[in-house]
Write an enzyme that holds these catalytic residues in place. Structure first.
Site, PDB file in Angstrom:
ATOM      1  N   LYS A 215       0.818  -1.216   0.000  1.00  0.00           N
ATOM      2  CA  LYS A 215       0.000   0.000   0.000  1.00  0.00           C
ATOM      3  C   LYS A 215       0.859   1.276   0.000  1.00  0.00           C
ATOM      4  O   LYS A 215       2.072   1.228   0.261  1.00  0.00           O
ATOM      5  CB  LYS A 215      -0.931  -0.033   1.211  1.00  0.00           C
ATOM      6  CG  LYS A 215      -1.965  -1.173   1.133  1.00  0.00           C
ATOM      7  CD  LYS A 215      -2.964  -1.069   2.276  1.00  0.00           C
ATOM      8  CE  LYS A 215      -4.021  -2.160   2.172  1.00  0.00           C
ATOM      9  NZ  LYS A 215      -5.059  -2.024   3.224  1.00  0.00           N
TER      10      LYS A 215
ATOM     11  N   ARG B 250      -1.815 -14.424   4.545  1.00  0.00           N
ATOM     12  CA  ARG B 250      -2.518 -13.755   5.638  1.00  0.00           C
ATOM     13  C   ARG B 250      -1.763 -13.924   6.961  1.00  0.00           C
ATOM     14  O   ARG B 250      -1.727 -13.015   7.792  1.00  0.00           O
ATOM     15  CB  ARG B 250      -3.969 -14.245   5.716  1.00  0.00           C
ATOM     16  CG  ARG B 250      -4.746 -13.806   4.470  1.00  0.00           C
ATOM     17  CD  ARG B 250      -6.192 -14.204   4.493  1.00  0.00           C
ATOM     18  NE  ARG B 250      -6.955 -13.471   5.486  1.00  0.00           N
ATOM     19  CZ  ARG B 250      -7.381 -12.227   5.333  1.00  0.00           C
ATOM     20  NH1 ARG B 250      -7.081 -11.542   4.240  1.00  0.00           N
ATOM     21  NH2 ARG B 250      -8.087 -11.651   6.269  1.00  0.00           N
TER      22      ARG B 250
ATOM     23  N   PHE C 134     -15.656   3.594   6.989  1.00  0.00           N
ATOM     24  CA  PHE C 134     -14.272   3.936   6.671  1.00  0.00           C
ATOM     25  C   PHE C 134     -13.989   3.983   5.168  1.00  0.00           C
ATOM     26  O   PHE C 134     -12.854   4.250   4.762  1.00  0.00           O
ATOM     27  CB  PHE C 134     -13.313   2.941   7.350  1.00  0.00           C
ATOM     28  CG  PHE C 134     -13.532   1.486   6.960  1.00  0.00           C
ATOM     29  CD1 PHE C 134     -12.999   0.969   5.785  1.00  0.00           C
ATOM     30  CD2 PHE C 134     -14.263   0.643   7.780  1.00  0.00           C
ATOM     31  CE1 PHE C 134     -13.201  -0.361   5.428  1.00  0.00           C
ATOM     32  CE2 PHE C 134     -14.475  -0.702   7.433  1.00  0.00           C
ATOM     33  CZ  PHE C 134     -13.929  -1.192   6.249  1.00  0.00           C
TER      34      PHE C 134
ATOM     35  N   GLU D 286      -9.402 -10.617  -7.707  1.00  0.00           N
ATOM     36  CA  GLU D 286      -8.410  -9.556  -7.507  1.00  0.00           C
ATOM     37  C   GLU D 286      -7.215  -9.703  -8.459  1.00  0.00           C
ATOM     38  O   GLU D 286      -6.670  -8.715  -8.936  1.00  0.00           O
ATOM     39  CB  GLU D 286      -7.966  -9.553  -6.042  1.00  0.00           C
ATOM     40  CG  GLU D 286      -9.109  -9.131  -5.115  1.00  0.00           C
ATOM     41  CD  GLU D 286      -8.747  -9.196  -3.636  1.00  0.00           C
ATOM     42  OE1 GLU D 286      -7.602  -9.533  -3.290  1.00  0.00           O
ATOM     43  OE2 GLU D 286      -9.640  -8.894  -2.816  1.00  0.00           O
TER      44      GLU D 286
ATOM     45  N   HIS E 161      -2.254  -5.391   1.545  1.00  0.00           N
ATOM     46  CA  HIS E 161      -3.540  -6.079   1.380  1.00  0.00           C
ATOM     47  C   HIS E 161      -3.261  -7.476   0.867  1.00  0.00           C
ATOM     48  O   HIS E 161      -2.334  -7.674   0.086  1.00  0.00           O
ATOM     49  CB  HIS E 161      -4.419  -5.339   0.355  1.00  0.00           C
ATOM     50  CG  HIS E 161      -5.587  -6.162  -0.104  1.00  0.00           C
ATOM     51  ND1 HIS E 161      -6.757  -6.244   0.609  1.00  0.00           N
ATOM     52  CD2 HIS E 161      -5.740  -7.002  -1.175  1.00  0.00           C
ATOM     53  CE1 HIS E 161      -7.584  -7.072  -0.011  1.00  0.00           C
ATOM     54  NE2 HIS E 161      -6.988  -7.539  -1.094  1.00  0.00           N
TER      55      HIS E 161
ATOM     56  N   ASN F 102      -2.103   0.022   6.928  1.00  0.00           N
ATOM     57  CA  ASN F 102      -1.635  -1.283   7.382  1.00  0.00           C
ATOM     58  C   ASN F 102      -0.690  -1.976   6.398  1.00  0.00           C
ATOM     59  O   ASN F 102      -0.573  -3.198   6.387  1.00  0.00           O
ATOM     60  CB  ASN F 102      -2.822  -2.172   7.771  1.00  0.00           C
ATOM     61  CG  ASN F 102      -3.751  -2.439   6.600  1.00  0.00           C
ATOM     62  OD1 ASN F 102      -3.574  -1.890   5.520  1.00  0.00           O
ATOM     63  ND2 ASN F 102      -4.742  -3.292   6.818  1.00  0.00           N
TER      64      ASN F 102
HETATM   65  P1  CMP Z   1      -7.439  -4.592   3.515  1.00  0.00           P
HETATM   66  O1  CMP Z   1      -6.927  -5.947   3.827  1.00  0.00           O
HETATM   67  O2  CMP Z   1      -6.848  -3.881   2.355  1.00  0.00           O
HETATM   68  O3  CMP Z   1      -9.023  -4.686   3.295  1.00  0.00           O
HETATM   69  C1  CMP Z   1      -9.882  -3.591   3.523  1.00  0.00           C
HETATM   70  C2  CMP Z   1      -9.192  -2.463   4.213  1.00  0.00           C
HETATM   71  O4  CMP Z   1     -10.037  -1.554   4.857  1.00  0.00           O
HETATM   72  C3  CMP Z   1      -8.318  -3.021   5.329  1.00  0.00           C
HETATM   73  O5  CMP Z   1      -7.221  -3.694   4.800  1.00  0.00           O
HETATM   74  C4  CMP Z   1      -8.016  -1.765   6.104  1.00  0.00           C
HETATM   75  O6  CMP Z   1      -6.972  -1.010   5.500  1.00  0.00           O
HETATM   76  C5  CMP Z   1      -9.320  -1.013   5.946  1.00  0.00           C
HETATM   77  N1  CMP Z   1     -10.151  -1.154   7.136  1.00  0.00           N
HETATM   78  C6  CMP Z   1     -10.766  -2.252   7.575  1.00  0.00           C
HETATM   79  N2  CMP Z   1     -11.466  -1.989   8.690  1.00  0.00           N
HETATM   80  C7  CMP Z   1     -11.285  -0.693   8.961  1.00  0.00           C
HETATM   81  C8  CMP Z   1     -11.735   0.174   9.990  1.00  0.00           C
HETATM   82  N3  CMP Z   1     -12.550  -0.256  10.968  1.00  0.00           N
HETATM   83  N4  CMP Z   1     -11.344   1.459   9.952  1.00  0.00           N
HETATM   84  C9  CMP Z   1     -10.535   1.902   8.961  1.00  0.00           C
HETATM   85  N5  CMP Z   1     -10.065   1.127   7.947  1.00  0.00           N
HETATM   86  C10 CMP Z   1     -10.432  -0.171   7.962  1.00  0.00           C
END
Ligand code: CMP
Length: 142
Positions: free
Chosen positions: A11, A87, A59, A128, A117, A114
């Site tokens: 990311k 994962r 979000f 995807e 993904h 984070n």
């Molecule tokens: P990702 O694995 O890319 O899938 C969806 C993304 O949404 C997740 O990682 C986070 O970056 C984001 N995400 C999921 N839950 C939340 C939350 N409660 N608040 C903010 N961002 C979130």
């Protein structure tokens, strides 16, 4: 165990922090092989479409803003049980809760920023991978 492919995204936070190599190192040491990879900048429309399943979550708009703030690296990872293996290597979605040694613990900040993904199911992986890579871009190793 079966040979699988999964979609990974490094990311914008991790690309900006110059830790693509650190992330790739953890993926490779964890037994995964990169069989396709490219750096791209997502458009808003692409990001919204990729994360469409989250469109009603509170979000969503912040997630889209984050995902288009800079370039990302999209990868196809291959290996035994690649979806669950990736994962495990990534760690918990919330970087603050991710176990020591995981990518998100080492390189992420919080639940939004984070670092990576990874597809969460076989069905998601197929969708995807096809979202980002044409057949011609998929390298067959065997
Ligand atoms: P990702 O694995 O890319 O899938 C969806 C993304 O949404 C997740 O990682 C986070 O970056 C984001 N995400 C999921 N839950 C939340 C939350 N409660 N608040 C903010 N961002 C979130």
């Amino acid at each position: 165990m079966s040979l699988e492919q999964t979609l990974s995204i490094v990311k914008p936070d991790a690309v900006k922090a110059n830790v693509i190599g650190g992330i790739v190192d953890k993926l490779e040491r964890g037994g995964l092989r990169i069989v396709a990879q490219k750096m791209i900048r997502l458009t808003e429309t692409q990001a919204q479409s990729f994360y469409a399943e989250h469109k009603d979550r509170p979000f969503f708009s912040d997630l889209i803003k984050f995902m288009i703030e800079g370039p990302v690296v999209v990868q196809i990872l291959e290996g035994d049980s690649a979806i669950s293996t990736n994962r495990d290597i990534m760690g918990a979605t919330n970087s603050k809760e991710a176990a020591s040694g995981t990518i998100r613990h080492a390189f992420g900040t919080d639940i939004e920023r984070n670092a990576v993904h990874g597809s969460d199911s076989q069905q998601a992986a197929e969708r995807e991978i096809a979202f980002f890579f044409s057949q011609a871009e998929r390298v067959a190793l065997s």
